[in-house]
Design a protein around this motif. Structure first.
Motif, PDB file in Angstrom:
ATOM      1  N   LEU A 147     104.090 -22.307 -30.395  1.00  0.00           N
ATOM      2  CA  LEU A 147     102.798 -21.660 -30.604  1.00  0.00           C
ATOM      3  C   LEU A 147     101.688 -22.705 -30.567  1.00  0.00           C
ATOM      4  CD1 LEU A 147     103.619 -19.182 -33.525  1.00  0.00           C
ATOM      5  CD2 LEU A 147     103.611 -18.735 -31.062  1.00  0.00           C
ATOM      6  N   GLU A 148     100.687 -22.486 -29.757  1.00  0.00           N
ATOM      7  CA  GLU A 148      99.554 -23.408 -29.661  1.00  0.00           C
ATOM      8  C   GLU A 148      98.609 -23.166 -30.834  1.00  0.00           C
ATOM      9  OE1 GLU A 148      97.851 -23.047 -25.775  1.00  0.00           O
ATOM     10  OE2 GLU A 148      99.560 -24.050 -24.802  1.00  0.00           O
ATOM     11  N   ARG A 149      99.137 -23.450 -32.008  1.00  0.00           N
ATOM     12  CA  ARG A 149      98.427 -23.268 -33.257  1.00  0.00           C
ATOM     13  C   ARG A 149      98.678 -24.488 -34.134  1.00  0.00           C
ATOM     14  NH1 ARG A 149      97.341 -17.578 -33.795  1.00  0.00           N
ATOM     15  NH2 ARG A 149      96.988 -17.820 -36.036  1.00  0.00           N
ATOM     16  N   LEU A 150      97.866 -24.668 -35.162  1.00  0.00           N
ATOM     17  CA  LEU A 150      97.987 -25.792 -36.082  1.00  0.00           C
ATOM     18  C   LEU A 150      98.361 -25.271 -37.462  1.00  0.00           C
ATOM     19  CD1 LEU A 150      94.735 -27.644 -34.973  1.00  0.00           C
ATOM     20  CD2 LEU A 150      97.076 -28.201 -34.284  1.00  0.00           C
ATOM     21  N   ALA A 151      99.164 -26.031 -38.205  1.00  0.00           N
ATOM     22  CA  ALA A 151      99.647 -25.594 -39.509  1.00  0.00           C
ATOM     23  C   ALA A 151      99.194 -26.534 -40.617  1.00  0.00           C
ATOM     24  CB  ALA A 151     101.180 -25.512 -39.508  1.00  0.00           C
ATOM     25  N   ILE A 152      98.837 -25.935 -41.749  1.00  0.00           N
ATOM     26  CA  ILE A 152      98.551 -26.658 -42.990  1.00  0.00           C
ATOM     27  C   ILE A 152      99.341 -25.987 -44.098  1.00  0.00           C
ATOM     28  CG2 ILE A 152      96.796 -27.147 -44.750  1.00  0.00           C
ATOM     29  CD1 ILE A 152      94.733 -27.333 -42.559  1.00  0.00           C
ATOM     30  N   VAL A 153      99.979 -26.780 -44.963  1.00  0.00           N
ATOM     31  CA  VAL A 153     100.616 -26.254 -46.170  1.00  0.00           C
ATOM     32  C   VAL A 153      99.938 -26.918 -47.357  1.00  0.00           C
ATOM     33  CG1 VAL A 153     102.740 -25.983 -47.484  1.00  0.00           C
ATOM     34  CG2 VAL A 153     102.811 -25.925 -44.970  1.00  0.00           C
ATOM     35  N   THR A 154      99.293 -26.123 -48.180  1.00  0.00           N
ATOM     36  CA  THR A 154      98.596 -26.656 -49.349  1.00  0.00           C
ATOM     37  C   THR A 154      98.437 -25.553 -50.381  1.00  0.00           C
ATOM     38  OG1 THR A 154      96.638 -27.897 -50.073  1.00  0.00           O
ATOM     39  CG2 THR A 154      96.269 -26.115 -48.499  1.00  0.00           C
ATOM     40  N   ASN A 155      98.295 -25.923 -51.620  1.00  0.00           N
ATOM     41  CA  ASN A 155      98.104 -24.950 -52.693  1.00  0.00           C
ATOM     42  C   ASN A 155      96.676 -24.992 -53.202  1.00  0.00           C
ATOM     43  OD1 ASN A 155     100.767 -23.960 -52.733  1.00  0.00           O
ATOM     44  ND2 ASN A 155     101.452 -25.613 -54.075  1.00  0.00           N
ATOM     45  N   GLU A 156      96.138 -23.826 -53.481  1.00  0.00           N
ATOM     46  CA  GLU A 156      94.814 -23.654 -54.073  1.00  0.00           C
ATOM     47  C   GLU A 156      93.697 -24.321 -53.267  1.00  0.00           C
ATOM     48  OE1 GLU A 156      94.421 -21.673 -56.516  1.00  0.00           O
ATOM     49  OE2 GLU A 156      96.468 -21.444 -57.253  1.00  0.00           O
ATOM     50  N   PRO A 157      93.658 -24.162 -51.957  1.00  0.00           N
ATOM     51  CA  PRO A 157      92.582 -24.804 -51.189  1.00  0.00           C
ATOM     52  C   PRO A 157      91.199 -24.215 -51.472  1.00  0.00           C
ATOM     53  CG  PRO A 157      93.824 -23.318 -49.785  1.00  0.00           C
ATOM     54  CD  PRO A 157      94.570 -23.393 -51.087  1.00  0.00           C
ATOM     55  N   VAL A 158      91.142 -22.951 -51.878  1.00  0.00           N
ATOM     56  CA  VAL A 158      89.837 -22.358 -52.201  1.00  0.00           C
ATOM     57  C   VAL A 158      89.286 -22.987 -53.471  1.00  0.00           C
ATOM     58  CG1 VAL A 158      88.619 -20.219 -52.764  1.00  0.00           C
ATOM     59  CG2 VAL A 158      90.474 -20.193 -51.066  1.00  0.00           C
ATOM     60  N   ARG A 159      90.114 -23.116 -54.483  1.00  0.00           N
ATOM     61  CA  ARG A 159      89.668 -23.681 -55.755  1.00  0.00           C
ATOM     62  C   ARG A 159      89.452 -25.190 -55.665  1.00  0.00           C
ATOM     63  NH1 ARG A 159      92.227 -26.319 -59.752  1.00  0.00           N
ATOM     64  NH2 ARG A 159      94.280 -25.924 -58.852  1.00  0.00           N
ATOM     65  N   ARG A 160      90.331 -25.896 -54.963  1.00  0.00           N
ATOM     66  CA  ARG A 160      90.291 -27.352 -54.957  1.00  0.00           C
ATOM     67  C   ARG A 160      89.305 -27.927 -53.943  1.00  0.00           C
ATOM     68  NH1 ARG A 160      96.417 -28.687 -54.171  1.00  0.00           N
ATOM     69  NH2 ARG A 160      95.811 -30.860 -54.605  1.00  0.00           N
ATOM     70  N   GLY A 161      88.952 -27.157 -52.953  1.00  0.00           N
ATOM     71  CA  GLY A 161      87.865 -27.538 -52.052  1.00  0.00           C
ATOM     72  C   GLY A 161      88.048 -28.868 -51.351  1.00  0.00           C
ATOM     73  N   ARG A 162      87.139 -29.795 -51.615  1.00  0.00           N
ATOM     74  CA  ARG A 162      87.132 -31.068 -50.901  1.00  0.00           C
ATOM     75  C   ARG A 162      88.390 -31.901 -51.153  1.00  0.00           C
ATOM     76  NH1 ARG A 162      82.762 -33.444 -48.722  1.00  0.00           N
ATOM     77  NH2 ARG A 162      83.350 -35.480 -49.594  1.00  0.00           N
ATOM     78  N   VAL A 163      89.019 -31.713 -52.308  1.00  0.00           N
ATOM     79  CA  VAL A 163      90.248 -32.456 -52.584  1.00  0.00           C
ATOM     80  C   VAL A 163      91.287 -32.181 -51.502  1.00  0.00           C
ATOM     81  CG1 VAL A 163      92.199 -32.681 -54.161  1.00  0.00           C
ATOM     82  CG2 VAL A 163      89.875 -32.600 -55.062  1.00  0.00           C
ATOM     83  N   THR A 164      91.447 -30.921 -51.119  1.00  0.00           N
ATOM     84  CA  THR A 164      92.434 -30.538 -50.107  1.00  0.00           C
ATOM     85  C   THR A 164      91.851 -30.526 -48.700  1.00  0.00           C
ATOM     86  OG1 THR A 164      91.943 -28.211 -50.603  1.00  0.00           O
ATOM     87  CG2 THR A 164      93.841 -29.195 -51.694  1.00  0.00           C
ATOM     88  N   GLY A 165      90.602 -30.964 -48.553  1.00  0.00           N
ATOM     89  CA  GLY A 165      89.988 -31.005 -47.235  1.00  0.00           C
ATOM     90  C   GLY A 165      89.639 -29.645 -46.678  1.00  0.00           C
ATOM     91  N   THR A 166      89.442 -28.677 -47.559  1.00  0.00           N
ATOM     92  CA  THR A 166      89.167 -27.310 -47.124  1.00  0.00           C
ATOM     93  C   THR A 166      87.907 -27.240 -46.266  1.00  0.00           C
ATOM     94  OG1 THR A 166      90.183 -26.570 -49.197  1.00  0.00           O
ATOM     95  CG2 THR A 166      88.940 -24.937 -47.945  1.00  0.00           C
ATOM     96  N   ASP A 167      86.931 -28.080 -46.570  1.00  0.00           N
ATOM     97  CA  ASP A 167      85.696 -28.087 -45.793  1.00  0.00           C
ATOM     98  C   ASP A 167      85.901 -28.552 -44.356  1.00  0.00           C
ATOM     99  OD1 ASP A 167      86.264 -30.582 -47.246  1.00  0.00           O
ATOM    100  OD2 ASP A 167      84.516 -31.360 -46.182  1.00  0.00           O
ATOM    101  N   LEU A 168      87.034 -29.186 -44.076  1.00  0.00           N
ATOM    102  CA  LEU A 168      87.323 -29.683 -42.731  1.00  0.00           C
ATOM    103  C   LEU A 168      88.054 -28.653 -41.869  1.00  0.00           C
ATOM    104  CD1 LEU A 168      88.569 -33.269 -43.689  1.00  0.00           C
ATOM    105  CD2 LEU A 168      86.227 -32.535 -43.131  1.00  0.00           C
ATOM    106  N   PHE A 169      88.579 -27.611 -42.480  1.00  0.00           N
ATOM    107  CA  PHE A 169      89.366 -26.622 -41.731  1.00  0.00           C
ATOM    108  C   PHE A 169      88.623 -26.074 -40.512  1.00  0.00           C
ATOM    109  CE2 PHE A 169      92.216 -25.144 -45.550  1.00  0.00           C
ATOM    110  CZ  PHE A 169      92.654 -26.452 -45.707  1.00  0.00           C
ATOM    111  N   PRO A 170      87.342 -25.695 -40.639  1.00  0.00           N
ATOM    112  CA  PRO A 170      86.658 -25.084 -39.480  1.00  0.00           C
ATOM    113  C   PRO A 170      86.610 -25.992 -38.260  1.00  0.00           C
ATOM    114  CG  PRO A 170      85.437 -24.656 -41.493  1.00  0.00           C
ATOM    115  CD  PRO A 170      86.496 -25.657 -41.847  1.00  0.00           C
TER     116      PRO A 170
END
Length: 311
Positions: A147-170
């Motif tokens: 699948l030409e898709r990318l995968a991330i496995v992480t917990n609580e990305p909404v709550r943890r934000g910048r710690v999990t790099g959530t702002d970089l997802f887009p």
């Protein structure tokens, strides 16, 4: 050997209890954070036995040889005669690099860090420390990357934000569809969220994605990263904390320049042969460095040393 430990980190505990010992795990009626008991979503052997929490608090457990603590509050619940090894899973939070460990300057406990980065950055004072790197149960799934898709496995990305790099997802979602797996991922926008899937199903699905993204800015080495590598996935990662030691240059692309990582994602989407080459090396490295046999042998050695010293 009889080992007392709480069910705190499911993935780490799953590896730990694969050893040759008897493991006593506190349980209460609520099955809350202090009494989760046996895991329900991980495969644990029969040598893991549930111990009613009220029994632990109300009597001296003469058959416990050593306790594995993972939270400071657990120390008050451990019988005083039992030697304690404190496992530090996390990077320090606070005035880094001057963060004092909550068990600093104690002579009644040994702190076992899970990464050399953690040992370096925590100020443990005079408390004895050691490092036992992760080892995991090898996942059954194998990377296909179909699948030409990318995968991330992480917990609580909404709550943890910048710690999990959530702002970089887009930025990566502009290259290819992005699938985020884990607990607390519901509510993410611009990606496909897979909230708390069963582990074996998650591994199968993650392994179909072209590459694995590790975008955590500040975290201990994630077991999901090691799992992805053992499945044979190419890695794209921020060059932060322990990741730079875990992922060699021929197993993935690491950088603190996000633009370079975005370009790498596009490269692996366009060049599946390159992805396969990096993934094969990632699997080789992860099996060697983070294999279960090495992990259990390191722990057996430490457990024997600590119990012998306390006699």
């Amino acid at each position: 050997m009889n080992i007392l430990l709480w069910h705190v980190h499911g993935s780490w505990t799953t590896s730990f209890v694969q050893g040759k010992h008897r493991y006593l795990v506190p349980v209460n009626a609520e099955r809350d954070a202090w009494g989760r008991g046996r895991a329900r979503t991980f495969d644990w052997p029969d040598t893991v036995e549930e111990l009613p929490l009220d029994q632990l608090c109300s009597k001296d457990l003469g058959d416990v040889d050593v306790a594995i603590a993972q939270r400071p509050e657990e120390l008050d619940l451990i019988p005083p005669h039992v030697p304690v090894i404190y496992v530090e899973h996390n990077t320090p939070k606070g005035d880094v690099p001057n963060t004092r460990h909550p068990l600093a300057d104690r002579d009644d406990v040994l702190i076992a860090h899970v990464t050399h980065f953690n040992e370096l950055f925590w100020d443990c004072g005079a408390t004895r420390t050691t490092v036992i790197e992760h080892g995991i149960v090898e996942p059954h799934a194998r990377w296909t990357g179909d699948l030409e898709r990318l995968a991330i496995v992480t917990n609580e990305p909404v709550r943890r934000g910048r710690v999990t790099g959530t702002d970089l997802f887009p930025r990566f979602a502009e290259v290819a569809p992005l699938d985020v797996f884990g607990m607390g991922v519901a509510g993410l926008s611009g990606v496909t969220a897979h909230d708390d899937p069963p582990q074996h199903e998650m591994h199968t699905e993650v392994a179909r994605r072209r590459a694995y993204l590790h975008l955590c800015r500040w975290t201990s080495l994630g077991l999901s990263l090691i799992e992805a590598m053992q499945m044979g996935m190419p890695v794209i990662s921020l060059a932060t904390t322990e990741a730079i030691a875990a992922v060699p240059p021929d197993a993935g692309v690491l950088s603190t320049r996000v633009s370079e990582l975005v370009d790498a994602a596009q490269w692996l989407i366009d060049e599946p042969e390159a992805a396969a080459r990096l993934g094969a090396r990632a699997r080789q490295v992860a099996l060697t460095r983070y294999g279960l046999d090495r992990f259990l042998a390191d722990w057996d050695r430490l457990l024997e040393e600590e119990t012998c010293a306390s006699r």
